[in-house]
Design a protein around this motif. Structure first.
Motif, PDB file in Angstrom:
ATOM      1  N   LEU A  38       0.539  -1.073   0.019  1.00  0.00           N
ATOM      2  CA  LEU A  38      -0.010  -0.179   0.289  1.00  0.00           C
ATOM      3  C   LEU A  38       0.919   1.360  -0.159  1.00  0.00           C
ATOM      4  O   LEU A  38       2.000   1.094   0.816  1.00  0.00           O
ATOM      5  CB  LEU A  38      -1.180   0.171   1.092  1.00  0.00           C
ATOM      6  N   LYS A  39       0.367   2.345  -0.903  1.00  0.00           N
ATOM      7  CA  LYS A  39       0.742   3.249  -0.864  1.00  0.00           C
ATOM      8  C   LYS A  39       0.549   4.594  -0.372  1.00  0.00           C
ATOM      9  O   LYS A  39      -0.636   4.974  -0.390  1.00  0.00           O
ATOM     10  CB  LYS A  39       1.090   3.802  -2.073  1.00  0.00           C
ATOM     11  N   ALA A  40       0.462   5.398   0.162  1.00  0.00           N
ATOM     12  CA  ALA A  40      -0.075   6.880   0.789  1.00  0.00           C
ATOM     13  C   ALA A  40      -0.318   7.628   0.161  1.00  0.00           C
ATOM     14  O   ALA A  40       0.965   8.033  -0.842  1.00  0.00           O
ATOM     15  CB  ALA A  40       0.563   7.656   1.789  1.00  0.00           C
ATOM     16  N   PRO A  98      -2.851  -2.148  -5.105  1.00  0.00           N
ATOM     17  CA  PRO A  98      -4.381  -3.216  -5.793  1.00  0.00           C
ATOM     18  C   PRO A  98      -5.046  -3.768  -5.118  1.00  0.00           C
ATOM     19  O   PRO A  98      -5.518  -4.775  -4.723  1.00  0.00           O
ATOM     20  CB  PRO A  98      -2.989  -4.450  -6.641  1.00  0.00           C
ATOM     21  N   SER A  99      -6.857  -3.162  -5.623  1.00  0.00           N
ATOM     22  CA  SER A  99      -7.606  -3.918  -4.858  1.00  0.00           C
ATOM     23  C   SER A  99      -8.010  -3.303  -3.243  1.00  0.00           C
ATOM     24  O   SER A  99      -8.701  -4.322  -2.607  1.00  0.00           O
ATOM     25  CB  SER A  99      -7.716  -5.284  -5.247  1.00  0.00           C
ATOM     26  N   GLU A 141      -5.662   1.647  -7.797  1.00  0.00           N
ATOM     27  CA  GLU A 141      -4.439   1.437  -8.452  1.00  0.00           C
ATOM     28  C   GLU A 141      -3.436   1.328  -7.415  1.00  0.00           C
ATOM     29  O   GLU A 141      -3.791   1.205  -6.393  1.00  0.00           O
ATOM     30  CB  GLU A 141      -4.729   2.362  -9.182  1.00  0.00           C
ATOM     31  N   GLY A 142      -2.720   0.619  -8.314  1.00  0.00           N
ATOM     32  CA  GLY A 142      -0.690  -0.036  -7.476  1.00  0.00           C
ATOM     33  C   GLY A 142      -0.988  -1.595  -7.950  1.00  0.00           C
ATOM     34  O   GLY A 142      -1.544  -2.231  -9.227  1.00  0.00           O
ATOM     35  N   GLN A 143       0.415  -1.689  -7.827  1.00  0.00           N
ATOM     36  CA  GLN A 143       0.938  -2.867  -8.059  1.00  0.00           C
ATOM     37  C   GLN A 143       1.270  -3.809  -6.678  1.00  0.00           C
ATOM     38  O   GLN A 143       1.767  -3.277  -5.813  1.00  0.00           O
ATOM     39  CB  GLN A 143       2.527  -2.409  -9.072  1.00  0.00           C
TER      40      GLN A 143
END
Length: 279
Positions: free
Chosen positions: A35-37, A51-52, A124-126
């Motif tokens: 997770l990213k802030a 991601p989700s 979004e996210g990886q």
């Protein structure tokens, strides 16, 4: 009665957690769950997305409270839910939520837990696959909270776990086609039990286990397979002691399915062996 599954399907979208050590909690979710802030307009809140999956981390202070946020498809569905709550005399308010730009409402269950429903933006996210999927509580008033979520909000009972004296001990509730997005265990405390991330397959469970092992975060329950839901799983804890479950192969249930009944025993909670039985 029309249910959420039939009319306005809803899925668990994000959590708002309150912490006395938000920096440590954020570092854990950044390192372990990718997770990213991201910026938040509300002072004291940090929004973390991946991601989700997403959480809002808030510092523990007066006026801050956790909540559990479900997403519906669009503004029409949110309006239908608001109408349902109004007809059933459930008070709610509008709320500004950074992950629900399409609008949101908040209400409380009979024991004061806060639930938010809104229209989500795409997350979004990886990172490794693990979709935030359900949340679970322990309660001292199982019948009361079950009636509220079924009769007032529109959840459907998928399965019940019943003790030898006929007492219902666990209720699994669905709000879409998945076996449960919410569940309650009868217990001696009113507390948050755990939240769950659904992966794609058994190999993902393996990979998440390897990730936590490499970080020396021990598994405290599992790996195993639940009876209700038939899902593979294991559980770990974060630095605040919040419990995280990682799951695969969760059962899907049709809208007309009758609730299942399971005996209260270890093999119901873990058909592979020993179980964590709440008390």
């Amino acid at each position: 009665m029309n249910t959420l599954q039939q009319t306005t399907p809803a899925c668990l979208h994000h959590l708002r957690v309150v912490s006395a050590n938000p920096d440590g909690l954020m570092k854990f979710y950044e390192r372990m769950l990718d997770l990213k802030a991201v910026p938040s307009a509300k002072s004291g809140d940090v929004v973390m997305t991946g991601p989700s999956r997403a959480i809002i981390v808030s510092v523990q202070e007066d006026g801050n409270a956790p909540y559990f946020a479900y997403s519906v498809s669009d503004a029409l569905a949110l309006g239908q839910l608001a109408e349902r709550l109004t007809v059933r005399a459930v008070p709610f308010e509008r709320i500004e939520d950074p992950l629900f730009p399409g609008g949101a409402i908040i209400f409380s269950d009979p024991q004061g837990r806060h639930f938010v429903f809104g229209v989500a933006a795409r997350i979004e996210g990886q990172g490794a696959p693990a979709r935030l999927q359900h949340t679970v509580f322990q309660t001292t008033e199982l019948e009361r909270v079950t009636r509220f979520f079924v009769n007032k909000v529109g959840f459907t009972i998928s399965d019940e776990v019943v003790d030898t004296d006929g007492s219902v001990m666990v209720v699994f509730l669905r709000s879409d086609d998945e076996h449960h997005t919410l569940a309650f265990f009868r217990g001696s405390r009113n507390e948050w039990d755990h939240h769950c991330y659904e992966t794609n397959e058994w190999n993902d469970i393996r990979d998440w286990g390897d990730r936590f092992a490499a970080a020396e975060v021990p598994i405290f329950f599992g790996p195993g397979r639940h009876g209700p839901g038939n899902n593979l799983f294991f559980m770990v804890t974060d630095p605040d002691g919040n419990r995280l479950e990682f799951s695969a192969e969760l059962q899907r249930v049709t809208a007309d399915a009758e609730p299942g009944v399971w005996p209260q025993c270890e093999r119901t909670l873990n058909s592979w062996g020993r179980a964590w039985v709440r008390s």
